[in-house]
Design a protein around this motif. Structure first.
Motif, short mmCIF file in Angstrom:
data_model
loop_
_atom_site.label_atom_id
_atom_site.label_comp_id
_atom_site.label_asym_id
_atom_site.label_seq_id
_atom_site.Cartn_x
_atom_site.Cartn_y
_atom_site.Cartn_z
N TYR A 99 -31.76 26.91 -12.77
CA TYR A 99 -31.85 25.44 -12.77
C TYR A 99 -30.49 24.85 -13.16
CZ TYR A 99 -33.94 20.94 -14.52
OH TYR A 99 -34.29 19.63 -14.78
N SER A 180 -35.30 19.95 -19.39
CA SER A 180 -35.76 21.35 -19.38
C SER A 180 -37.16 21.48 -19.92
CB SER A 180 -34.79 22.22 -20.19
OG SER A 180 -33.48 22.12 -19.65
N PRO B 95 -38.48 25.14 -18.39
CA PRO B 95 -37.54 24.79 -17.33
C PRO B 95 -37.98 25.20 -15.93
CG PRO B 95 -36.72 26.65 -18.60
CD PRO B 95 -37.93 26.14 -19.32
N TRP B 97 -40.86 24.56 -14.70
CA TRP B 97 -41.61 23.39 -14.21
C TRP B 97 -40.66 22.24 -13.88
CZ3 TRP B 97 -42.65 18.27 -15.26
CH2 TRP B 97 -43.83 17.73 -14.73
N THR B 98 -39.73 21.96 -14.79
CA THR B 98 -38.83 20.83 -14.55
C THR B 98 -37.89 21.12 -13.37
OG1 THR B 98 -37.31 21.63 -16.29
CG2 THR B 98 -38.93 19.96 -16.91
N TYR B 99 -37.46 22.36 -13.25
CA TYR B 99 -36.64 22.79 -12.11
C TYR B 99 -37.40 22.53 -10.82
CZ TYR B 99 -33.93 26.45 -9.48
OH TYR B 99 -33.16 27.17 -8.59
N LEU B 101 -39.86 20.42 -10.29
CA LEU B 101 -40.01 18.99 -10.03
C LEU B 101 -38.68 18.38 -9.54
CD1 LEU B 101 -41.58 16.36 -9.99
CD2 LEU B 101 -41.23 16.16 -12.47
#
Lengths: 238, 238
Positions: A99, A180, B95, B97-99, B101
């Motif tokens: 990421y 994050s 991260p 999950w956020t990556y 999204l």
């Protein structure tokens, strides 16, 4: 000698603008490391830390010196594996690392570049006088035009373009406290570095008060009091 | 009734093109779940699974039905917490999950949209005849011009623009086996869905043989034999 010294770009009044240097500062704070910083003018960079480096940040540690924010972040992660990870579970083999690399690659053309159109004249005003000729020469070569031509256009439209470019991370900030997830990692610091740069070099309001990224940035400031203090000090001048 | 049925967009010859449907297929395979798929023409979507949904994928499970690939991925993660996580350590708070999204938000304007300029006429050729008037009407409204005008320009330049747009994930593919690191997660499936779409709808070579994303995509295919087989079958026709 195991002191850590971070060499950073400095403008007039010791303003520290570099988004890449702020990433490293945040990484050092995340790791809970002691460090000091030293200012360098653009044109002084080739002589810093024994010479041989073209860009800041430059991290001096022990007998060595290392440039490039991404290389430095990985160096800190490898050198201090027992300190909190910059990339989360899985370290450099997990999604926190990939990421961060994706954001690192994305942000410069997608966000920094259109933001330069907002701030490049402010930067020219604020750099140290001995850097001006070098700055003009390198930027006009990069842009293929004068800096005045590069930043032509309506300020509000240019700011709107930067805000729009931030949508991928804004979508995350709407849903989670940090980019994050529940806690910040290096991916957060890549984006935070951009906002430290913006507020160091220009009064243009890239980060609107009602932007979902604003409370996220405030959480970053709250988490790192030294950085919150020093970035405000340098922003507003001595 | 706890069968899982995935309703997917279908073109002529039962080609399944939707990048969003492929994401869900990959998520179902990642979770090791049994599922079946059903084809729907564009114009049939409003009647699928009891009606009330405007887009596919639509996941029927038990007494309910859910649309939107991101909502479905989160539903699967929440419903099957003991199966391998789609987001890695930290689950929806980490991260991974956020990556996902951030990529979900990034890929549609940054990659899908320029790719449409490459493939939109191919899509028009391959959709089911009853969908053509609807497709033309909705796309020409979205683009503000005819689809022919929308995709005007040199094919090589249009393909080059898509390839360039993929740089943030290409940078990761150069360094790690998967876009999520050592193993694939939902972030990988978001990007893989794009390439399943490309090869389902067009012979244009968006993914060049020497692109670092090519061995990554082959690793995805190797990991999910059912999808590798069914995507090839539908691509080449019966």
């Amino acid at each position: 000698m195991n002191n850590i010294i971070l060499h950073e770009l400095a403008f007039q009044n010791d303003v520290r603008p570099s988004p890449f240097c702020w990433r490293v500062r945040l990484a050092l704070e995340h790791k809970g490391l002691d460090y000091s910083t030293l200012p360098a003018a653009f044109t002084a960079i080739p002589k810093v830390a024994g010479g041989g480096h073209k860009t800041v940040p430059i991290l001096e540690h022990g007998d060595g010196a290392l440039a490039d924010s991404w290389a430095i972040a990985n160096y800190l992660e490898d050198t201090y594996p027992d300190r909190p990870s910059l990339f989360g579970d899985g370290g450099a083999q997990g999604p926190g690392w990939t990421y961060a690399l994706a954001l690192h690659t994305w942000i410069q053309p997608a966000v920094h570049f259109p933001a330069l159109k907002v701030v490049v004249l402010d930067i020219y005003d604020r750099i140290q006088p001995q850097d001006r000729a070098h700055f003009l020469d390198t930027r006009e070569k990069r842009f293929g035009m004068s800096i005045e031509a590069f930043c032509a256009g309506d300020l509000n439209e240019k700011v709107a373009a930067v805000r729009k470019a931030l949508e991928p991370v804004r979508a995350v900030a709407k849903e989670r406290p940090f980019l994050s997830g529940a806690a910040p990692l290096y991916a957060d610091y890549i984006v935070a570095g951009f906002f430290f740069w913006c507020r160091a070099v220009s009064l243009a309001q890239v980060l609107a008060p009602d932007d979902p990224l604003t409370p996220w940035f405030e959480r970053i400031l709250a988490r790192f009091p030294r950085i919150a203090q020093e970035s405000t000090r340098t922003w507003q001048g001595p």
